[in-house]
Design an enzyme around this catalytic site. Structure first.
Site, PDB file in Angstrom:
ATOM      1  CB  SER A 108     -33.352 113.121  82.619  1.00 36.38           C
ATOM      2  OG  SER A 108     -33.897 112.480  81.489  1.00 36.38           O
ATOM      3  CB  SER A 109     -34.773 115.616  77.857  1.00 32.36           C
ATOM      4  OG  SER A 109     -34.435 114.346  77.384  1.00 32.36           O
ATOM      5  CB  CYS A 110     -37.285 111.330  80.625  1.00 38.16           C
ATOM      6  SG  CYS A 110     -36.581 111.052  82.245  1.00 38.16           S
ATOM      7  CE1 TYR A 137     -32.582 108.397  86.039  1.00 36.16           C
ATOM      8  CE2 TYR A 137     -33.575 109.672  84.268  1.00 36.16           C
ATOM      9  CZ  TYR A 137     -32.477 109.342  85.034  1.00 36.16           C
ATOM     10  OH  TYR A 137     -31.270 109.959  84.801  1.00 36.16           O
ATOM     11  CE  LYS A 141     -31.675 111.925  87.467  1.00 36.83           C
ATOM     12  NZ  LYS A 141     -30.436 112.351  88.142  1.00 36.83           N
ATOM     13  CG  HIS A 180     -29.672 105.335  77.527  1.00 35.61           C
ATOM     14  ND1 HIS A 180     -28.916 105.381  78.678  1.00 35.61           N
ATOM     15  CD2 HIS A 180     -30.892 105.804  77.865  1.00 35.61           C
ATOM     16  CE1 HIS A 180     -29.659 105.879  79.656  1.00 35.61           C
ATOM     17  NE2 HIS A 180     -30.859 106.127  79.203  1.00 35.61           N
TER      18      HIS A 180
HETATM   19  P1  GDP Z   1     -35.436 106.975  75.828  1.00 39.83           P
HETATM   20  O1  GDP Z   1     -35.007 108.234  75.140  1.00 39.83           O
HETATM   21  O2  GDP Z   1     -35.718 107.158  77.279  1.00 39.83           O
HETATM   22  O3  GDP Z   1     -36.583 106.319  75.104  1.00 39.83           O
HETATM   23  O4  GDP Z   1     -34.151 106.032  75.831  1.00 39.83           O
HETATM   24  P2  GDP Z   1     -33.440 104.905  74.944  1.00 39.83           P
HETATM   25  O5  GDP Z   1     -32.112 105.445  74.535  1.00 39.83           O
HETATM   26  O6  GDP Z   1     -33.423 103.646  75.719  1.00 39.83           O
HETATM   27  O7  GDP Z   1     -34.353 104.662  73.660  1.00 39.83           O
HETATM   28  C1  GDP Z   1     -34.477 105.621  72.636  1.00 39.83           C
HETATM   29  C2  GDP Z   1     -35.234 105.042  71.450  1.00 39.83           C
HETATM   30  O8  GDP Z   1     -34.405 104.085  70.779  1.00 39.83           O
HETATM   31  C3  GDP Z   1     -36.544 104.295  71.802  1.00 39.83           C
HETATM   32  O9  GDP Z   1     -37.518 104.616  70.816  1.00 39.83           O
HETATM   33  C4  GDP Z   1     -36.126 102.827  71.689  1.00 39.83           C
HETATM   34  O10 GDP Z   1     -37.218 101.972  71.373  1.00 39.83           O
HETATM   35  C5  GDP Z   1     -35.146 102.908  70.514  1.00 39.83           C
HETATM   36  N1  GDP Z   1     -34.245 101.738  70.426  1.00 39.83           N
HETATM   37  C6  GDP Z   1     -34.040 100.990  69.310  1.00 39.83           C
HETATM   38  N2  GDP Z   1     -33.230  99.956  69.569  1.00 39.83           N
HETATM   39  C7  GDP Z   1     -32.868 100.049  70.870  1.00 39.83           C
HETATM   40  C8  GDP Z   1     -32.042  99.249  71.723  1.00 39.83           C
HETATM   41  O11 GDP Z   1     -31.458  98.241  71.330  1.00 39.83           O
HETATM   42  N3  GDP Z   1     -31.896  99.681  73.010  1.00 39.83           N
HETATM   43  C9  GDP Z   1     -32.525 100.819  73.474  1.00 39.83           C
HETATM   44  N4  GDP Z   1     -32.346 101.192  74.746  1.00 39.83           N
HETATM   45  N5  GDP Z   1     -33.344 101.561  72.701  1.00 39.83           N
HETATM   46  C10 GDP Z   1     -33.511 101.194  71.420  1.00 39.83           C
END
Ligand code: GDP
Length: 312
Positions: A108-110, A137, A141, A180
């Site tokens: 993952s890119s994380c 996580y 990974k 996500h």
């Molecule tokens: P990340 O790339 O590991 O941070 O994975 P996410 O896809 O969960 O979140 C990506 C970004 O989208 C973060 O900055 C979250 O705060 C934002 N975000 C905004 N609204 C939402 C939501 O309803 N769900 C999630 N998961 N992220 C959200």
């Protein structure tokens, strides 16, 4: 990998595994084996050993993982580190022990440091502290990557590791708490539209930047690299383009047809400020993504309305 090679896709019910099964089918591979959780619990070593000894796959695509969005990662750290470490240890070791010819691991890119220079190159791995919301996580990974490299060095096991960027597409998890951002916003705006709401709330400030890749593109990259790449070096898989969460939210709002306002809830975490992959290693190998983001999001929304909206 030949048309009749025996191929095991671990995690075939998930976003990535289901896309790999579809991509293998499109490419003409017909001898694919899968197992449900009940048939083989990947966190149990004996179950994995028995399953692989019985079926003896030649190629393994390892798309099984405990996954979730920013909130799930942040609030269930024990599950994310334990389940992923267990699954990886069992599958990588038992695949090697059962004589698998080639193994593809998905990271993952994380895994890259929170403040890695952008775009992030493969060399940035382990050069700085991780983002705290998903370090559990990410550590698991990174352990998987290192296992693949160690088994290649010590045993000559042909295990390769890909680092996908943020993924989206059909068959994703649309749960509002554990999903996500793409499925979360599709569902939120869909429900806000249905209720005639004046506004819908998006987590964080809207300023973090993310890169989004259609899962069918990732799956095609997996098949391509299984066929064309062998090496210890990890390979980033992405589009090389990013956007702010605000821009993403506006695009999804348009696709869903919600005409209310987007409100940012800054009490929710932003996570890493930017995650953009340098994809020059993959490009040099000869692979490019094919799908357009807006079209892919529209397709994902159509999948949601046909399959998940009624159960939401
Ligand atoms: P990340 O790339 O590991 O941070 O994975 P996410 O896809 O969960 O979140 C990506 C970004 O989208 C973060 O900055 C979250 O705060 C934002 N975000 C905004 N609204 C939402 C939501 O309803 N769900 C999630 N998961 N992220 C959200």
């Amino acid at each position: 990998m030949h048309r009749d090679s025996k191929i095991y896709v671990a995690g075939h019910r998930g976003l990535v595994g289901s896309a790999i099964v579809r991509a293998l089918g499109r490419a003409g591979y017909g001898n694919i084996i899968t197992a449900t959780h009940a048939q083989c619990d990947l966190t149990e070593q004996a179950a994995v050993r028995d399953f692989l000894a019985l079926h003896k796959p030649e190629y393994v695509f390892m798309a099984a993982a405990r996954v979730g969005g920013i909130l799930a990662n942040d609030t269930r750290p024990a599950e994310f580190i334990r389940d992923n470490l267990a699954i990886e240890t069992n599958i990588i070791h038992e695949a090697w022990a059962s004589g698998v010819r080639k193994f593809l691991f998905l990271g993952s890119s994380c895994i890259y440091p929170r403040l890695a220079p952008q775009p992030m190159r493969e060399e940035h791995l382990l050069t700085g502290p991780l983002e705290s919301t998903n370090e559990w996580y990410a550590i698991a990974k990174i352990a998987g990557i290192k296992m693949c490299q160690a088994y290649r060095r010590q045993y000559g096991f042909d295990a390769i590791s890909l680092m996908p960027t943020n993924l989206y597409g059909p068959a994703d998890n649309f749960d509002p708490v554990s999903s996500h951002v793409v499925p979360a916003l599709i569902r939120k705006f869909h429900e806000a539209k249905a209720l005639g709401a004046k506004q819908a709330s998006v987590w964080g400030t809207g300023t973090p930047r993310r890169e989004f890749l259609h899962v069918d593109d990732l799956a095609e990259a997996c098949v391509f690299l299984m066929r064309n790449y062998s090496g210890e070096d990890i390979v980033n898989v992405g589009t090389g383009r990013d956007m702010s969460i605000r821009e993403l939210a506006e695009m999804i709002r348009d696709i869903v047809g919600f005409d209310g306002d987007i409100v940012f809830d800054a009490s929710r975490p932003d996570g890493t400020p930017q995650k953009l992959l340098d994809v020059s290693r993959l490009t040099a190998l000869g692979w490019h993504p094919a799908r357009d983001l807006r079209e892919g999001l529209a397709e994902t929304y159509a999948w949601f309305t046909a399959n998940a909206a009624s159960r939401a």
